[in-house]
Design a protein around this motif. Structure first.
Motif, PDB file in Angstrom:
ATOM      1  N   MET A 154     -93.998 -36.236  -3.735  1.00  0.00           N
ATOM      2  CA  MET A 154     -95.153 -36.356  -2.848  1.00  0.00           C
ATOM      3  C   MET A 154     -95.839 -35.012  -2.757  1.00  0.00           C
ATOM      4  O   MET A 154     -95.200 -33.952  -2.902  1.00  0.00           O
ATOM      5  CB  MET A 154     -94.697 -36.824  -1.455  1.00  0.00           C
ATOM      6  N   HIS A 155     -97.165 -35.049  -2.522  1.00  0.00           N
ATOM      7  CA  HIS A 155     -97.951 -33.816  -2.480  1.00  0.00           C
ATOM      8  C   HIS A 155     -98.926 -33.896  -1.325  1.00  0.00           C
ATOM      9  O   HIS A 155     -99.543 -34.940  -1.076  1.00  0.00           O
ATOM     10  CB  HIS A 155     -98.702 -33.599  -3.797  1.00  0.00           C
ATOM     11  N   SER A 156     -99.073 -32.784  -0.619  1.00  0.00           N
ATOM     12  CA  SER A 156    -100.009 -32.723   0.499  1.00  0.00           C
ATOM     13  C   SER A 156    -100.425 -31.278   0.712  1.00  0.00           C
ATOM     14  O   SER A 156     -99.918 -30.364   0.043  1.00  0.00           O
ATOM     15  CB  SER A 156     -99.365 -33.290   1.772  1.00  0.00           C
ATOM     16  N   TYR A 157    -101.364 -31.085   1.671  1.00  0.00           N
ATOM     17  CA  TYR A 157    -101.839 -29.755   2.038  1.00  0.00           C
ATOM     18  C   TYR A 157    -101.533 -29.518   3.509  1.00  0.00           C
ATOM     19  O   TYR A 157    -101.599 -30.441   4.330  1.00  0.00           O
ATOM     20  CB  TYR A 157    -103.341 -29.616   1.792  1.00  0.00           C
ATOM     21  N   SER A 158    -101.176 -28.287   3.820  1.00  0.00           N
ATOM     22  CA  SER A 158    -100.816 -27.946   5.193  1.00  0.00           C
ATOM     23  C   SER A 158    -101.217 -26.514   5.478  1.00  0.00           C
ATOM     24  O   SER A 158    -101.093 -25.629   4.610  1.00  0.00           O
ATOM     25  CB  SER A 158     -99.311 -28.135   5.415  1.00  0.00           C
ATOM     26  N   ALA A 159    -101.691 -26.301   6.715  1.00  0.00           N
ATOM     27  CA  ALA A 159    -102.050 -24.946   7.127  1.00  0.00           C
ATOM     28  C   ALA A 159    -100.836 -24.158   7.601  1.00  0.00           C
ATOM     29  O   ALA A 159    -100.953 -22.967   7.901  1.00  0.00           O
ATOM     30  CB  ALA A 159    -103.090 -25.016   8.246  1.00  0.00           C
ATOM     31  N   THR A 162     -97.652 -20.921   3.413  1.00  0.00           N
ATOM     32  CA  THR A 162     -98.400 -19.897   2.684  1.00  0.00           C
ATOM     33  C   THR A 162     -98.193 -19.982   1.170  1.00  0.00           C
ATOM     34  O   THR A 162     -98.804 -19.227   0.426  1.00  0.00           O
ATOM     35  CB  THR A 162     -97.973 -18.501   3.158  1.00  0.00           C
ATOM     36  N   GLU A 163     -97.309 -20.872   0.737  1.00  0.00           N
ATOM     37  CA  GLU A 163     -97.026 -21.079  -0.678  1.00  0.00           C
ATOM     38  C   GLU A 163     -96.522 -22.499  -0.861  1.00  0.00           C
ATOM     39  O   GLU A 163     -96.176 -23.172   0.130  1.00  0.00           O
ATOM     40  CB  GLU A 163     -95.986 -20.082  -1.184  1.00  0.00           C
ATOM     41  N   PRO A 164     -96.493 -23.003  -2.098  1.00  0.00           N
ATOM     42  CA  PRO A 164     -95.946 -24.350  -2.289  1.00  0.00           C
ATOM     43  C   PRO A 164     -94.521 -24.441  -1.742  1.00  0.00           C
ATOM     44  O   PRO A 164     -93.636 -23.687  -2.140  1.00  0.00           O
ATOM     45  CB  PRO A 164     -95.991 -24.529  -3.809  1.00  0.00           C
ATOM     46  N   ALA A 187     -90.880 -33.569  -1.076  1.00  0.00           N
ATOM     47  CA  ALA A 187     -92.311 -33.659  -0.791  1.00  0.00           C
ATOM     48  C   ALA A 187     -92.838 -32.241  -0.679  1.00  0.00           C
ATOM     49  O   ALA A 187     -92.293 -31.428   0.085  1.00  0.00           O
ATOM     50  CB  ALA A 187     -92.560 -34.442   0.491  1.00  0.00           C
ATOM     51  N   VAL A 188     -93.878 -31.931  -1.419  1.00  0.00           N
ATOM     52  CA  VAL A 188     -94.384 -30.561  -1.523  1.00  0.00           C
ATOM     53  C   VAL A 188     -95.695 -30.454  -0.749  1.00  0.00           C
ATOM     54  O   VAL A 188     -96.548 -31.352  -0.822  1.00  0.00           O
ATOM     55  CB  VAL A 188     -94.593 -30.157  -2.988  1.00  0.00           C
ATOM     56  N   ALA A 189     -95.853 -29.360  -0.031  1.00  0.00           N
ATOM     57  CA  ALA A 189     -97.093 -29.056   0.672  1.00  0.00           C
ATOM     58  C   ALA A 189     -97.614 -27.713   0.188  1.00  0.00           C
ATOM     59  O   ALA A 189     -96.852 -26.752   0.051  1.00  0.00           O
ATOM     60  CB  ALA A 189     -96.868 -29.023   2.176  1.00  0.00           C
ATOM     61  N   GLU A 190     -98.928 -27.659  -0.058  1.00  0.00           N
ATOM     62  CA  GLU A 190     -99.583 -26.425  -0.486  1.00  0.00           C
ATOM     63  C   GLU A 190    -100.471 -25.906   0.626  1.00  0.00           C
ATOM     64  O   GLU A 190    -100.884 -26.669   1.510  1.00  0.00           O
ATOM     65  CB  GLU A 190    -100.400 -26.674  -1.751  1.00  0.00           C
ATOM     66  N   PRO A 191    -100.784 -24.586   0.608  1.00  0.00           N
ATOM     67  CA  PRO A 191    -101.652 -24.048   1.663  1.00  0.00           C
ATOM     68  C   PRO A 191    -103.021 -24.722   1.625  1.00  0.00           C
ATOM     69  O   PRO A 191    -103.605 -24.960   0.579  1.00  0.00           O
ATOM     70  CB  PRO A 191    -101.752 -22.559   1.323  1.00  0.00           C
ATOM     71  N   GLY A 192    -103.562 -25.048   2.799  1.00  0.00           N
ATOM     72  CA  GLY A 192    -104.864 -25.688   2.899  1.00  0.00           C
ATOM     73  C   GLY A 192    -104.919 -26.535   4.147  1.00  0.00           C
ATOM     74  O   GLY A 192    -103.930 -26.734   4.855  1.00  0.00           O
ATOM     75  N   ASP A 193    -106.124 -27.070   4.453  1.00  0.00           N
ATOM     76  CA  ASP A 193    -106.306 -27.912   5.619  1.00  0.00           C
ATOM     77  C   ASP A 193    -105.744 -29.295   5.356  1.00  0.00           C
ATOM     78  O   ASP A 193    -105.652 -29.744   4.216  1.00  0.00           O
ATOM     79  CB  ASP A 193    -107.792 -28.011   5.978  1.00  0.00           C
ATOM     80  N   ASP A 194    -105.383 -30.010   6.417  1.00  0.00           N
ATOM     81  CA  ASP A 194    -104.824 -31.350   6.266  1.00  0.00           C
ATOM     82  C   ASP A 194    -105.815 -32.304   5.624  1.00  0.00           C
ATOM     83  O   ASP A 194    -105.428 -33.247   4.929  1.00  0.00           O
ATOM     84  CB  ASP A 194    -104.392 -31.908   7.628  1.00  0.00           C
TER      85      ASP A 194
END
Length: 234
Positions: A154-159, A162-164, A187-194
């Motif tokens: 799974m992949h998403s963006y989160s504030a 600061t890194e994957p 499940a991986v989250a990358e820096p960025g807005d939701d």
């Protein structure tokens, strides 16, 4: 014939050979004029030196052969030991890989508080035996994403990152030593807005179209030709 031999000895006289080793006149030891048995008179004494040199050469060759054989045997033992360890690790990895689905079921039962009674004892015993055989689990929420040990499902963006980052462990990973039996599925989250990588600013809103009646009215006025003036007939 006997008379003739006696006559010859009487004429020549007796032959006297002085074999004394010390000269009675000078008192010094005489040099042996007779050659040593087995050697030619006047030949240089190099046969013994050549024989010693030949023996030394043969000794050096045999020493090198022995050292070569010892090195080959040592390499053979190391190769056999390395192959034995590899075969053992491969067989152990195959067995533990077949047990991974069972360990996953035990983990899900523990998460749902269904690991009770005799099933709990059996599960803990199985996990203990797997640990003694060298099986190790890895993967925890919040650790940086590493494609060598993680598999992103799974992949998403989160504030908040600061890194994957692996924000959720969907299935733990397992390994033996440096061998990875199964990567951790996360499940991986990358820096960025939701809302997405574009940030807080959303897409531009489309412009509202002009009212249809106004456009039709303007078109009607443009299409109506001007009336021609008629002259009064007398």
């Amino acid at each position: 014939m006997t008379e003739r031999r006696d006559d010859a000895e009487e004429r020549e006289g007796p032959v006297i050979r002085d074999k004394r080793r010390i000269d009675p006149k000078t008192g010094k030891a005489r040099e042996s004029a007779e050659p040593a048995p087995g050697s030619a008179p006047g030949a240089p004494e190099t046969a013994a030196d050549e024989e010693v040199a030949d023996l030394k050469k043969q000794l050096a060759e045999r020493t090198l052969d022995l050292q070569r054989l010892q090195a080959e045997y040592s390499n053979y033992r190391k190769r056999v030991e390395r192959d034995r360890v590899m075969v053992r690790e491969q067989a152990l990895a195959n067995v533990l890989t077949e047990l991974l689905p069972v360990l996953d079921d035990i983990g899900r039962a523990r998460d749902h508080d269904e690991l009770n009674g005799g099933f709990k004892q059996v599960a803990e015993g199985l996990e203990g035996i797997a640990g003694k055989l060298g099986l190790q689990s890895f993967g925890s929420p919040g650790e940086p994403f590493d494609p060598n040990i993680h598999e992103a499902l799974m992949h998403s963006y989160s504030a908040d990152v600061t890194e994957p980052t692996a924000v959720q462990i969907l299935q733990p990973g397992y390994g033996i030593g440096e061998r990875i039996l199964r990567p951790a599925r996360v499940a991986v989250a990358e820096p960025g807005d939701d809302a997405g990588p574009a940030g807080p600013a959303g897409p531009e809103e489309p412009e509202e179209p002009e009212p249809q009646e106004t456009a039709e009215a303007e078109g009607t006025e443009a299409e109506t030709p001007p009336k021609a003036e008629t002259a009064d007939e007398d």
